[in-house]
Motif scaffolding. Structure first.
Motif, PDB file in Angstrom:
ATOM      1  N   ALA A   1      -4.572  -1.092  12.390  1.00  0.00           N
ATOM      2  CA  ALA A   1      -3.587  -1.579  13.028  1.00  0.00           C
ATOM      3  C   ALA A   1      -2.469  -1.286  11.835  1.00  0.00           C
ATOM      4  CB  ALA A   1      -3.509  -2.948  13.183  1.00  0.00           C
ATOM      5  N   GLY A   2      -2.899  -1.009  10.462  1.00  0.00           N
ATOM      6  CA  GLY A   2      -1.704  -0.792   9.503  1.00  0.00           C
ATOM      7  C   GLY A   2      -1.203   0.528   9.798  1.00  0.00           C
ATOM      8  N   CYS A   3      -1.737   1.450  10.708  1.00  0.00           N
ATOM      9  CA  CYS A   3      -0.896   2.626  10.887  1.00  0.00           C
ATOM     10  C   CYS A   3       0.252   2.741  11.977  1.00  0.00           C
ATOM     11  CB  CYS A   3      -2.219   3.845  11.600  1.00  0.00           C
ATOM     12  SG  CYS A   3      -3.480   4.005  10.592  1.00  0.00           S
ATOM     13  N   VAL A   4       0.244   1.494  12.658  1.00  0.00           N
ATOM     14  CA  VAL A   4       1.573   1.188  13.305  1.00  0.00           C
ATOM     15  C   VAL A   4       2.842   1.250  12.136  1.00  0.00           C
ATOM     16  CG1 VAL A   4       2.822  -0.685  14.545  1.00  0.00           C
ATOM     17  CG2 VAL A   4       0.374  -0.282  15.053  1.00  0.00           C
ATOM     18  N   VAL A   5       2.230   0.601  11.069  1.00  0.00           N
ATOM     19  CA  VAL A   5       3.674   0.421   9.969  1.00  0.00           C
ATOM     20  C   VAL A   5       3.892   1.944   9.620  1.00  0.00           C
ATOM     21  CG1 VAL A   5       4.014  -0.101   7.664  1.00  0.00           C
ATOM     22  CG2 VAL A   5       3.051  -1.859   9.320  1.00  0.00           C
TER      23      VAL A   5
ATOM     24  N   ASP B   1      -4.878 -10.128   4.154  1.00  0.00           N
ATOM     25  CA  ASP B   1      -4.550  -9.940   2.930  1.00  0.00           C
ATOM     26  C   ASP B   1      -4.904  -8.255   2.472  1.00  0.00           C
ATOM     27  OD1 ASP B   1      -3.838 -12.464   2.058  1.00  0.00           O
ATOM     28  OD2 ASP B   1      -5.575 -12.913   1.528  1.00  0.00           O
ATOM     29  N   LEU B   2      -3.984  -7.520   2.007  1.00  0.00           N
ATOM     30  CA  LEU B   2      -4.248  -6.388   1.667  1.00  0.00           C
ATOM     31  C   LEU B   2      -5.212  -6.167   0.523  1.00  0.00           C
ATOM     32  CD1 LEU B   2      -3.356  -3.111   2.200  1.00  0.00           C
ATOM     33  CD2 LEU B   2      -1.475  -3.411   0.409  1.00  0.00           C
ATOM     34  N   ASP B   3      -6.219  -5.381   0.501  1.00  0.00           N
ATOM     35  CA  ASP B   3      -7.365  -5.306  -0.520  1.00  0.00           C
ATOM     36  C   ASP B   3      -6.749  -4.625  -1.600  1.00  0.00           C
ATOM     37  OD1 ASP B   3      -9.582  -5.281  -1.880  1.00  0.00           O
ATOM     38  OD2 ASP B   3     -10.718  -3.786  -0.377  1.00  0.00           O
ATOM     39  N   LYS B   4      -6.572  -5.350  -2.781  1.00  0.00           N
ATOM     40  CA  LYS B   4      -6.000  -4.579  -3.759  1.00  0.00           C
ATOM     41  C   LYS B   4      -7.149  -4.680  -4.984  1.00  0.00           C
ATOM     42  CE  LYS B   4      -2.504  -7.211  -4.050  1.00  0.00           C
ATOM     43  NZ  LYS B   4      -2.326  -7.898  -2.731  1.00  0.00           N
ATOM     44  N   GLY B   5      -8.602  -4.748  -4.575  1.00  0.00           N
ATOM     45  CA  GLY B   5      -9.743  -5.084  -5.404  1.00  0.00           C
ATOM     46  C   GLY B   5     -10.008  -3.729  -6.177  1.00  0.00           C
ATOM     47  N   TRP B   6     -10.826  -3.625  -7.224  1.00  0.00           N
ATOM     48  CA  TRP B   6     -11.281  -2.447  -7.948  1.00  0.00           C
ATOM     49  C   TRP B   6     -11.649  -1.428  -7.153  1.00  0.00           C
ATOM     50  CZ3 TRP B   6     -11.072  -0.062 -12.292  1.00  0.00           C
ATOM     51  CH2 TRP B   6     -12.019   0.890 -12.696  1.00  0.00           C
ATOM     52  N   CYS B   7     -11.707  -0.199  -7.344  1.00  0.00           N
ATOM     53  CA  CYS B   7     -12.290   0.909  -6.593  1.00  0.00           C
ATOM     54  C   CYS B   7     -12.262   2.018  -7.671  1.00  0.00           C
ATOM     55  CB  CYS B   7     -11.060   1.321  -5.657  1.00  0.00           C
ATOM     56  SG  CYS B   7     -11.596   2.875  -4.559  1.00  0.00           S
ATOM     57  N   SER B   8     -13.590   2.317  -7.823  1.00  0.00           N
ATOM     58  CA  SER B   8     -13.610   3.559  -8.998  1.00  0.00           C
ATOM     59  C   SER B   8     -13.435   4.819  -8.301  1.00  0.00           C
ATOM     60  CB  SER B   8     -15.147   3.442  -9.322  1.00  0.00           C
ATOM     61  OG  SER B   8     -15.942   3.919  -8.058  1.00  0.00           O
ATOM     62  N   ASP B   9     -13.204   4.953  -7.043  1.00  0.00           N
ATOM     63  CA  ASP B   9     -12.874   6.355  -6.809  1.00  0.00           C
ATOM     64  C   ASP B   9     -11.433   6.462  -6.924  1.00  0.00           C
ATOM     65  OD1 ASP B   9     -15.297   6.789  -5.551  1.00  0.00           O
ATOM     66  OD2 ASP B   9     -14.817   6.634  -3.631  1.00  0.00           O
ATOM     67  N   ARG B  10     -10.511   5.539  -6.951  1.00  0.00           N
ATOM     68  CA  ARG B  10      -9.018   5.544  -7.348  1.00  0.00           C
ATOM     69  C   ARG B  10      -8.818   6.203  -8.593  1.00  0.00           C
ATOM     70  NH1 ARG B  10      -7.770   0.145  -6.845  1.00  0.00           N
ATOM     71  NH2 ARG B  10      -8.035   0.523  -4.675  1.00  0.00           N
TER      72      ARG B  10
ATOM     73  N   GLY C   1       1.150  -9.068   7.094  1.00  0.00           N
ATOM     74  CA  GLY C   1      -0.292  -9.073   6.527  1.00  0.00           C
ATOM     75  C   GLY C   1      -0.301 -10.649   5.914  1.00  0.00           C
ATOM     76  N   GLY C   2      -1.206 -10.916   4.937  1.00  0.00           N
ATOM     77  CA  GLY C   2      -1.488 -12.189   4.168  1.00  0.00           C
ATOM     78  C   GLY C   2      -0.265 -12.386   3.290  1.00  0.00           C
ATOM     79  N   GLY C   3      -0.145 -13.688   3.029  1.00  0.00           N
ATOM     80  CA  GLY C   3       0.956 -14.131   2.076  1.00  0.00           C
ATOM     81  C   GLY C   3       0.739 -15.446   1.733  1.00  0.00           C
TER      82      GLY C   3
ATOM     83  N   HIS D   1       3.075 -13.867   8.028  1.00  0.00           N
ATOM     84  CA  HIS D   1       2.464 -13.254   8.961  1.00  0.00           C
ATOM     85  C   HIS D   1       3.326 -13.180  10.149  1.00  0.00           C
ATOM     86  CE1 HIS D   1      -0.065 -13.236  12.825  1.00  0.00           C
ATOM     87  NE2 HIS D   1      -0.224 -12.225  12.395  1.00  0.00           N
ATOM     88  N   ARG D   2       3.850 -14.364  10.406  1.00  0.00           N
ATOM     89  CA  ARG D   2       4.683 -14.695  11.528  1.00  0.00           C
ATOM     90  C   ARG D   2       6.030 -13.772  11.740  1.00  0.00           C
ATOM     91  NH1 ARG D   2       3.622 -20.016  11.056  1.00  0.00           N
ATOM     92  NH2 ARG D   2       5.988 -20.385  10.546  1.00  0.00           N
ATOM     93  N   SER D   3       6.438 -13.481  10.556  1.00  0.00           N
ATOM     94  CA  SER D   3       7.739 -12.903  10.259  1.00  0.00           C
ATOM     95  C   SER D   3       7.611 -11.476  10.434  1.00  0.00           C
ATOM     96  CB  SER D   3       8.555 -13.230   9.036  1.00  0.00           C
ATOM     97  OG  SER D   3       7.458 -12.878   7.946  1.00  0.00           O
ATOM     98  N   GLY D   4       6.298 -10.842  10.536  1.00  0.00           N
ATOM     99  CA  GLY D   4       5.964  -9.313  10.679  1.00  0.00           C
ATOM    100  C   GLY D   4       4.892  -9.233  11.828  1.00  0.00           C
ATOM    101  N   SER D   5       5.100 -10.058  13.049  1.00  0.00           N
ATOM    102  CA  SER D   5       4.328  -9.848  13.954  1.00  0.00           C
ATOM    103  C   SER D   5       5.142 -10.114  15.316  1.00  0.00           C
ATOM    104  CB  SER D   5       3.307 -10.867  13.917  1.00  0.00           C
ATOM    105  OG  SER D   5       3.387 -12.274  14.271  1.00  0.00           O
ATOM    106  N   GLY D   6       4.673  -9.774  16.399  1.00  0.00           N
ATOM    107  CA  GLY D   6       5.178 -10.017  17.719  1.00  0.00           C
ATOM    108  C   GLY D   6       6.751  -9.353  17.670  1.00  0.00           C
ATOM    109  N   LEU D   7       7.998 -10.030  18.011  1.00  0.00           N
ATOM    110  CA  LEU D   7       9.133  -9.522  17.992  1.00  0.00           C
ATOM    111  C   LEU D   7       9.762  -9.192  16.521  1.00  0.00           C
ATOM    112  CD1 LEU D   7      10.743 -12.067  20.710  1.00  0.00           C
ATOM    113  CD2 LEU D   7      10.116  -9.600  20.920  1.00  0.00           C
TER     114      LEU D   7
END
Length: 823
Positions: free
Chosen positions: A672-676, A597-606, A624-626, A632-638
Motif C-alpha cells: 500500500a505504500g506504493c500508492v504514495v 509505523d514506518l520501520d526505521k530499525g537497524w538493517c545491516s544490508d543498508r 502511517g503511524g504517528g 492516520h486519519r489525516s492521510g487516509s480516505g478523502l
C-alpha cells in the motif's frame, strides 16, 4: 543477520490482528493495532524484512524539484532489447458517469495463459536489462552475507517451567524453534545459556521451518500457539504464498502431528485453559476471517462447535486469550468453561475498538470509545478498569488518561505490573505501573498520577518492539531496541527493581566494500536516556550497555513543512566520512497507510548504500503511524492526497537542503505504500531518478471497484468506497494506474510481484508497467522493468541468505539507473 526482533509465539501477528506491519495491504481495518497482547513464535528479521518461514491538486512546490532538463535520463544506459508488448483487449466500465477504459483488464484473469507467458517475457527482459549489473549485484550480495554472523540465535525466554528459544542452523535458511526445561541448568552454566551464548543440552525441537521448506518447497509459518500445559503446539502454515493457511497440531510429547485436527483456511488460534479445546478463526472465500469454531483434541472437524459468526463483510473476527489465560477474547469467553457462551463488551460502533486484558477479577480495556459526558476531549486511546461482572456496563468507573502531549499505543499485563506503550511528541516510550492499583482509584486519573517507571532507552530515535513476554508471573519485560545506527539490542527491564540488563546485541562483522573499507566498526557506548525518570536506573552489570555506530553514521531527525503547513518527520542517515553536500545519491523510504509505523530499525544490508556515500531517509507521512490516530486519519480516505504531498515535500527537502544531489534521488515502498510513491512519481516525475515498488498496490480505483477481490471491502475504511461519488473522485485523482503522465520523461522503476500474491494481485504491477510503457517517454520506459516470483506470495520467499540476493538485486538496479555501476 538481525536476530530476534520479536520473541513472539506468532510469526504472522500482523495478519491475525488484521492490520497491515512490517508495509502491506492488510486484511482488516486500520484501528487494530500491533498488540503486545498477542502471544505467539518469534519473528526473526533480516535486512528489515520478515523471514517468512511477509480531484485536483491545489499545492505549490516548496522547493526546486530538479535542475535536470527534460532530456531523457536514460540516454547513457546500455541498450537492451525492446520491452515486452502485451496484447490489448478493449474494456470499458461506466462509473458515476465517467467511462474508464482499461485495455489491460484481461490481466486480472490469472487463468489466461497469455498472462503467464507475458510474466515470463518480463522476467527475461529484466534479466537482459540487468545483465551489465551482475558483477555489482554479486559483490553486494557477498558483502551482505559476510555481515551475517555464523551463529544466529535468540536468547532463551522463560514461560512456566520451560525456556523457549530459536536459532538458525549453520548453512540453513530458516529458524528452528526449541525449548528445554529451565531446571536442567543451574549456576554459571545457566547464566551462560540464559544470555544466548550457548544452546542448552537436551533441547526439544518444536518446529523446524527447514523441514517444512524441504517438504513443500515454500513455507510461510503463520500463527503458533503452545497449549497452557505445554504439551501441544498448534500452528498454521501456508505452502503456496496465497495465504491459505493449514492448521496443524503437534503433540510435543510424542513429536507426532494429529491428522484429525487439520483444517484449512485458519487464521488465528487460542487455547482454552484445559488445553484440550482449541479455538480458531476460519476465513471465507475473500480471505476474511469471519467465523470462530472450537475443536476438541482427538475429535475431527465434524465435531467442531460453532462459537461466533460475523456476517457483515466489512468486519473481520480475531481471537486471542488474555495474558493470564483466564479469558478468550472474540467477545469474551471464560477459558475455564468455554462452552458457557460469549459475552459482549459493548455495542459495536464503527471506528471504536476495545483491547481487553484481565487481572485478579478486573478487566483492563484499552479503547478509543467516545468518553461518556465528554469528560475527556483527547484523541486516541485511554484505559478503563472495571469488574469482570461489569464488562457490559456503560458505567466504567476507573479511567486512566494519557498526558497532554502523550498517546497510548498499546498495553501488556503481568501479575505485578501493567506495561503501557506510549508516544510522546512523536517518540516511543514504555513504562510500567504497579499492580494491583489502589482500590480507591478515583474516577479519572492521568498516567503520571500513578507514578510510572519509564524504561530507559539509549535515545529518542530508537524503536522499542516488545518480545513475547508470555509469562504472566514474570517481573521482567523483554524489549528489542533498534535504530538506523544501532544494531538490535535485546533488553530485559526488571519492573520490580527498576533495573535493566542488556541480554544480547547483534554482531556487526567487518566488511570490505572495495573502494571503501571499514577496518573495524567502533561501537559507541550510548548514555542512558532517562528524560522522564526521577530516580536513577541501575544496570545489572556495569559492562552491559547498548552500543551504536553513531561515530561512523550520522542520524538526524528533521521536520519538513508540507503543502498545508503540517510538519512531517523525516529521519536521515548517512556516513560521516563519505557523504558529500549536494553530491550524494539518496533513497527515500515511505509507506503511509493503515496507521502503521514506518520501520526505521537497524538493517545491516543498508550499510552497502551508506558505505558508498548514499543517504537513506525515512518519511513518516500522514496515513502511517504517528503520535495519535489523527495522523492516520489525516492521510487516509478523502485525505489520502496528504500522504502523497508529504512524501513529495520530503523529497524536495532532501534536494533543496543539499542532502541529496539533484536528479540523484530514489524512492522505495511496499504494498500500500506504493500508492504514495506511484502517485508522487506521476505528479513530479523529475523529482525521482529511480524507484523500487515491491508487491505494489497501484490499480487502486479498479481494485476497489471489485468487491469480489480479497480484502477489497475491508479496504473501504482505509481508502474509501468508490461506489460513493465523492470517494470515487478522490481515489481516481491519485490512483497511480489512472494518472500516468502522457509522453513525460519518467523515472526508472523496478517492480516486483508474485503470482500467488492474494493481497495485491500480480496483475496490478503488470498492468501498471504496460501502461507506463504506453504513456511515457519510450526511451525512459525501457528502464521500467518487472521481476515476477513464480512461487511465494506477498511476503516473499526464501530465508536470510536468499534475501541478501533480493536486496542486492534492488541496490544494483538503483546504482545502474543512477549511472554508478562501478563498485
Amino acid at each position: 543477520m538481525t536476530f530476534l526482533e520479536h520473541y513472539l509465539f506468532d510469526v504472522f501477528f500482523k495478519l491475525i490482528k488484521l492490520k497491515q506491519k512490517t508495509k502491506n495491504r492488510f486484511t482488516g481495518s486500520e484501528g487494530v493495532r500491533n498488540s503486545m497482547a498477542l502471544r505467539a513464535v518469534l519473528l526473526l528479521r533480516h535486512s528489515g524484512k520478515t523471514l517468512t518461514l511477509t480531484s485536483s491538486w491545489s499545492c505549490s512546490r516548496r522547493a526546486t524539484l530538479s535542475s535536470a532538463s527534460c532530456c531523457c535520463r536514460q540516454r547513457k544506459q546500455a541498450p537492451a532489447p525492446p520491452p515486452p508488448s502485451p496484447k490489448k483487449v478493449p474494456f470499458r466500465v461506466l462509473v458515476h458517469g465517467k467511462t474508464l477504459e482499461d485495455p489491460y483488464h484481461w490481466m486480472s484473469n490469472t487463468d489466461d495463459p497469455n498472462l503467464l507467458d507475458h510474466l515470463h517475457r518480463e522476467n527475461s527482459y529484466a534479466e537482459a536489462f540487468m545483465a551489465d549489473a551482475l558483477p555489482l549485484q554479486s559483490a553486494l550480495a557477498s558483502e551482505m552475507k559476510r555481515r551475517i554472523p555464523a551463529a544466529v540465535s535468540t536468547p532463551p525466554e522463560r514461560w512456566g517451567p520451560w525456556m523457549y528459544y530459536q536459532y538458525i542452523p549453520e548453512g540453513r535458511e530458516y529458524p528452528v524453534l526449541c525449548r528445554k526445561l529451565e531446571n536442567e541448568s543451574s549456576g554459571w552454566l545457566a547464566a551462560f545459556r540464559r544470555y544466548g551464548l550457548a544452546r542448552p543440552k537436551r533441547e526439544e525441537i518444536l518446529l523446524d521451518w527447514n523441514e517444512l521448506a524441504e517438504k513443500y518447497g515454500y513455507v510461510h509459518v503463520g500463527t503458533c500457539r503452545v497449549s497452557p500445559d505445554h504439551n501441544y503446539l498448534a500452528f498454521t502454515v501456508d505452502i503456496s504464498g496465497a495465504e491459505q493457511f493449514m492448521l496443524k497440531v503437534k503433540d510435543l510429547r510424542t513429536g507426532l502431528i494429529d491428522p484429525k485436527l487439520a483444517a484449512d483456511g485458519v487464521v488465528s488460534l487460542a487455547w482454552a485453559r484445559d488445553a484440550t479445546s482449541l479455538f480458531y478463526t476460519l476465513s471465507d472465500e475473500n480471505q476474511r476471517p469471519y467465523r470462530v469454531l472450537c475443536r476438541r483434541l482427538g475429535c475431527g472437524p465434524s465435531n467442531d462447535l460453532p462459537v461466533f459468526t460475523e456476517s457483515d463483510p466489512s468486519f473481520c473476527v480475531d481471537i486471542t486469550s488474555t495474558k493470564d489465560g483466564k479469558f478468550i477474547t472474540v467477545y469474551v469467553i471464560n477459558a475455564a468453561n468455554p462452552m458457557e457462551g460469549i459475552q459482549r463488551i459493548c455495542k459495536r460502533t464503527s471506528g471504536v475498538q476495545y483491547f481487553v486484558e484481565h487481572h485478579t477479577g478486573l478487566f483492563y480495556i484499552l479503547t478509543n470509545s467516545p468518553m461518556p459526558d465528554s469528560r475527556w476531549s483527547g484523541d486516541g486511546y485511554y484505559l478503563v478498569r472495571c469488574q469482570v461482572e461489569d464488562i457490559e456496563s456503560t458505567k466504567w468507573l476507573n479511567i486512566i488518561l494519557p498526558d497532554d502531549d502523550t498517546s497510548i499505543r498499546d498495553m501488556d499485563i503481568f501479575s505485578g505490573h501493567l506495561v503501557l506503550s506510549l508516544n510522546k511528541r512523536g517518540f516511543p516510550l514504555l513504562c510500567s505501573l504497579n499492580l494491583p492499583m489502589q482500590s480507591d482509584l478515583k474516577y479519572q486519573v492521568y498516567i503520571q498520577d500513578l507514578k510510572p517507571w519509564y524504561f530507559p532507552q539509549p535515545s529518542s530515535s530508537c524503536s522499542a518492539i516488545p518480545g513475547s513476554n508470555h509469562d504472566f508471573l514474570n517481573s521482567e519485560y523483554r524489549v528489542v531496541l533498534s535504530s538506523p545506527v544501532m544494531p538490535d539490542v535485546i533488553v530485559d527491564y526488571d519492573m520490580s527493581r527498576h533495573t535493566y540488563s542488556v541480554v544480547q546485541q547483534e554482531e556487526v562483522n567487518c566488511v570490505s566494500t572495495g573502494q571503501f573499507c571499514i577496518q573495524s566498526l567502533e561501537l559507541h557506548e550510548n548514555k542512558i536516556h532517562e528524560a522522564y525518570n526521577k530516580k536513577e536506573c541501575i544496570m545489572n552489570s556495569e559492562s552491559q550497555i547498548w552500543k551504536d555506530l553513531s561515530r561512523i553514521y550520522c542520524l538526524q531527525r528533521e521536520e519538513v513543512i508540507s503543502h498545508d503547513g503540517v510538519k512531517v518527520p523525516l529521519t536521515i542517515v548517512y556516513s560521516r566520512e563519505l557523504w558529500q553536500q549536494d553530491k550524494s545519491p539518496g533513497l527515500l523510504v515511505g509507506y503511509g497507510a493503515y496507521g502503521e509505523d514506518l520501520d526505521k530499525g537497524w538493517c545491516s544490508d543498508r550499510l552497502s548504500l551508506l558505505d558508498r556515500g548514499w543517504v537513506v531517509a525515512f518519511a513518516d507521512v500522514r496515513g502511517g503511524g504517528g503520535g495519535n490516530s489523527s495522523w492516520h486519519r489525516s492521510g487516509s480516505g478523502l485525505n489520502k492526497h496528504n500522504s502523497i504531498l508529504d512524501f513529495v515535500s520530503c523529497g524536495n527537502y532532501l534536494v533543496s537542503e543539499g542532502y541529496v544531489q539533484s536528479d540523484q534521488l530514489g524512492a522505495i515502498a511496499w504494498s500500500a505504500g506504493c500508492v504514495v510513491v506511484g502517485a508522487a512519481m506521476n505528479m513530479y516525475p523529475q523529482l525521482f531518478r529511480s524507484a523500487i515498488l515491491k508487491v505494489p498496490f497501484l490499480d487502486v480505483c479498479n481494485t476497489l471497484l471489485d468487491p469480489s477481490l480479497p480484502l477489497t471491502v475491508l479496504d473501504y475504511e482505509e481508502f474509501g468506497n468508490p461506489k460513493i461519488q465523492s470517494n470515487f473522485d478522490s481515489i481516481f485523482s491519485y490512483s497511480p494506474y489512472d494518472n500516468i503522465p502522457q509522453r513525460s520523461c519518467f523515472p526508472s522503476v523496478l517492480v516486483t510481484v508474485a503470482v500467488n500474491d492474494s493481497r495485491v494481485g500480480v496483475w496490478e504491477g503488470a498492468k501498471w508497467v504496460a501502461k507506463v510503457r504506453d504513456s511515457t517517454c519510450p526511451n525512459c520506459s525501457r528502464s521500467v522493468i518487472m521481476k515476477t516470483s513464480m512461487i511465494g506470495g506477498h511476503f516473499g520467499e526464501g530465508g536470510h541468505h536468499s534475501q541478501c540476493d533480493e536486496t542486492a538485486y534492488e541496490y544494483a538496479f538503483l546504482m545502474k539507473t543512477f549511472g554508478i555501476l562501478k563498485d
